[in-house]
Scaffold this active site. Structure first.
Site, PDB file in Angstrom:
ATOM      1  N   LYS A   1     -51.522   1.682  79.457  1.00 55.41           N
ATOM      2  CA  LYS A   1     -52.322   0.721  80.239  1.00 55.41           C
ATOM      3  C   LYS A   1     -52.049   0.797  81.744  1.00 55.41           C
ATOM      4  CE  LYS A   1     -53.570  -2.675  76.784  1.00 55.41           C
ATOM      5  NZ  LYS A   1     -53.609  -4.097  76.412  1.00 55.41           N
TER       6      LYS A   1
ATOM      7  N   ASN B   1     -57.430  -1.842  80.231  1.00 56.11           N
ATOM      8  CA  ASN B   1     -57.576  -1.695  78.775  1.00 56.11           C
ATOM      9  C   ASN B   1     -58.954  -1.158  78.382  1.00 56.11           C
ATOM     10  OD1 ASN B   1     -59.193  -3.960  79.111  1.00 56.11           O
ATOM     11  ND2 ASN B   1     -58.590  -4.836  77.144  1.00 56.11           N
TER      12      ASN B   1
ATOM     13  N   ASP C   1     -58.770  -8.137  78.619  1.00 58.73           N
ATOM     14  CA  ASP C   1     -57.951  -8.991  77.737  1.00 58.73           C
ATOM     15  C   ASP C   1     -58.041 -10.463  78.125  1.00 58.73           C
ATOM     16  OD1 ASP C   1     -56.949  -7.036  76.024  1.00 58.73           O
ATOM     17  OD2 ASP C   1     -55.270  -6.571  77.338  1.00 58.73           O
TER      18      ASP C   1
ATOM     19  N   GLY D   1     -44.937  -9.877  79.574  1.00 62.67           N
ATOM     20  CA  GLY D   1     -45.337  -8.467  79.531  1.00 62.67           C
ATOM     21  C   GLY D   1     -46.811  -8.302  79.878  1.00 62.67           C
TER      22      GLY D   1
ATOM     23  N   TYR E   1     -51.839 -10.690  65.536  1.00 60.90           N
ATOM     24  CA  TYR E   1     -52.869 -10.901  64.503  1.00 60.90           C
ATOM     25  C   TYR E   1     -52.516 -10.237  63.175  1.00 60.90           C
ATOM     26  CZ  TYR E   1     -54.312  -6.377  66.334  1.00 60.90           C
ATOM     27  OH  TYR E   1     -54.315  -5.084  66.754  1.00 60.90           O
TER      28      TYR E   1
HETATM   29  P1  ATR Z   1     -47.180  -6.320  75.796  1.00 58.80           P
HETATM   30  O1  ATR Z   1     -47.667  -5.301  76.762  1.00 58.80           O
HETATM   31  O2  ATR Z   1     -47.744  -6.178  74.419  1.00 58.80           O
HETATM   32  O3  ATR Z   1     -47.316  -7.695  76.317  1.00 58.80           O
HETATM   33  P2  ATR Z   1     -44.488  -5.912  76.617  1.00 58.80           P
HETATM   34  O4  ATR Z   1     -45.021  -5.562  77.950  1.00 58.80           O
HETATM   35  O5  ATR Z   1     -43.480  -5.028  75.975  1.00 58.80           O
HETATM   36  O6  ATR Z   1     -45.653  -6.032  75.562  1.00 58.80           O
HETATM   37  O7  ATR Z   1     -43.914  -7.405  76.714  1.00 58.80           O
HETATM   38  C1  ATR Z   1     -43.234  -7.975  75.710  1.00 58.80           C
HETATM   39  C2  ATR Z   1     -42.900  -9.417  76.108  1.00 58.80           C
HETATM   40  O8  ATR Z   1     -42.375 -10.062  74.979  1.00 58.80           O
HETATM   41  C3  ATR Z   1     -41.849  -9.554  77.186  1.00 58.80           C
HETATM   42  O9  ATR Z   1     -42.070 -10.765  77.866  1.00 58.80           O
HETATM   43  C4  ATR Z   1     -40.551  -9.621  76.377  1.00 58.80           C
HETATM   44  O10 ATR Z   1     -39.514 -10.301  77.008  1.00 58.80           O
HETATM   45  P3  ATR Z   1     -38.559  -9.614  78.113  1.00 58.80           P
HETATM   46  O11 ATR Z   1     -39.252  -9.752  79.435  1.00 58.80           O
HETATM   47  O12 ATR Z   1     -37.299 -10.397  78.020  1.00 58.80           O
HETATM   48  O13 ATR Z   1     -38.384  -8.183  77.671  1.00 58.80           O
HETATM   49  C5  ATR Z   1     -41.012 -10.424  75.216  1.00 58.80           C
HETATM   50  N1  ATR Z   1     -40.289 -10.165  73.971  1.00 58.80           N
HETATM   51  C6  ATR Z   1     -40.194  -8.995  73.306  1.00 58.80           C
HETATM   52  N2  ATR Z   1     -39.538  -9.147  72.153  1.00 58.80           N
HETATM   53  C7  ATR Z   1     -39.205 -10.453  72.073  1.00 58.80           C
HETATM   54  C8  ATR Z   1     -38.513 -11.253  71.115  1.00 58.80           C
HETATM   55  N3  ATR Z   1     -38.045 -10.743  69.983  1.00 58.80           N
HETATM   56  N4  ATR Z   1     -38.372 -12.574  71.387  1.00 58.80           N
HETATM   57  C9  ATR Z   1     -38.842 -13.105  72.527  1.00 58.80           C
HETATM   58  N5  ATR Z   1     -39.507 -12.403  73.468  1.00 58.80           N
HETATM   59  C10 ATR Z   1     -39.684 -11.104  73.240  1.00 58.80           C
END
Ligand code: ATR
Length: 278
Positions: free
Chosen positions: A71, A92, A107, A134, A219
């Protein structure tokens, strides 16, 4: 409609991508709209997105969806970005406009439409909490602020990432701790917590109550632990399929110039999920 020499091609680039619902959703849309288009999944390895876009240009592909891990890295291969994609630094959906490949981020608009069409909820004047910081969370944070939310509280495991993400909401952006969920009208889980193989609820279930709308962007499974906890506390809780379908609808319109056949897209996505595809 069978594939002919005139069939136009769209697709998704990602890795992993073999379980993507996008081909199911978009092919259902093309069929319903009577368009001679087809949609395929392209497994593109990390780092190869620019090459994939160059290939798509050469092959005359008319539309691309973009998912993990491309992305952000796909940006360098594009001619132009929409204002939202520029702010997010992420794309996206890619649409061909003449000879240009233009990057979009649908999104956030997908979430706002899912809230409006499926739940009758408008963020304007509302207190919203987003769990996560994220890519998905950032699109949601920006969209909720643009839709007039009174505040957008960003709650994240790593507070430093929340600080950066909250900037997208401008003056209504707030970095908060989990207990602020109690004050929110809308709570969006944008973390993978609750996904298949990751069954911990995104937040402390005792923070949910009635008068709240909870959207879990996960989902698969359709009924996450977060949704179950929110419902048990009296909140109205839904999964991420609505946003997935509505972001796809925006991409469909960008590619074809036509209104998306939402009921057919939704039905196809639900049927595929029920049959174990995701
Ligand atoms: P996406 O692009 O799908 O949003 P990402 O960029 O990898 O995925 O972001 C994941 C998000 O979920 C982040 O905010 C991450 O927290 P961190 O900033 O601390 O890394 C959060 N996250 C991932 N796994 C998690 C978990 N098991 N519990 C809580 N937050 C989680």
């Amino acid at each position: 409609m069978s594939t002919t020499g005139a069939t136009r091609v769209a697709g998704v680039i990602g890795d992993p991508v073999r379980h993507s619902l996008s081909p199911v959703i978009h092919n259902a849309a093309f069929a319903e709209a009577g368009l001679d288009w087809t949609f395929v999944a392209f497994e593109v390895l990390d780092g190869d997105a620019p090459g994939a876009v160059a290939g798509a240009r050469a092959l005359g592909i008319d539309g691309l969806s973009v998912t993990m891990p491309h992305k952000a890295t796909v940006l360098e291969a594009l001619d132009r970005l929409s204002p939202t994609a520029t702010k997010l630094g992420a794309v996206n959906a890619i649409a061909r406009e003449g000879t240009e490949f233009v990057g979009h981020s649908t999104d956030g608009a997908g979430l706002i439409d899912a809230l409006a069409f499926d739940e009758g909820f408008a963020p304007e004047g509302k207190t919203c909490a987003v769990i996560g910081a994220g890519g998905a969370a950032r699109a949601v944070i920006l969209a909720l602020a643009d839709a007039g939310a009174n505040s957008v509280i960003v709650i994240n495991r790593t507070p430093a990432n929340a600080e950066i993400a909250a900037l997208l909401a401008g003056r209504v952006g707030v970095v908060g701790t989990e207990d602020l969920v109690r004050d929110a009208d809308l709570i969006v889980n944008a973390t993978p917590a609750g996904m298949i193989g990751n069954d911990t609820p995104a937040i402390d279930p005792t923070l949910f109550h009635s008068n709240q709308l909870v959207v879990d962007l996960v989902y698969a499974p359709p009924l996450t632990s977060t949704i179950q906890a929110a419902r048990a506390a009296g909140a109205h809780a839904v999964g991420g399929l609505g946003m997935l379908v509505h972001q796809a609808a925006h991409a469909f319109t960008l590619w074809t110039g036509q209104e998306a056949p939402l009921p057919a897209m939704s039905a196809a996505a639900m049927a595929a999920l029920a049959h174990g595809r995701r």
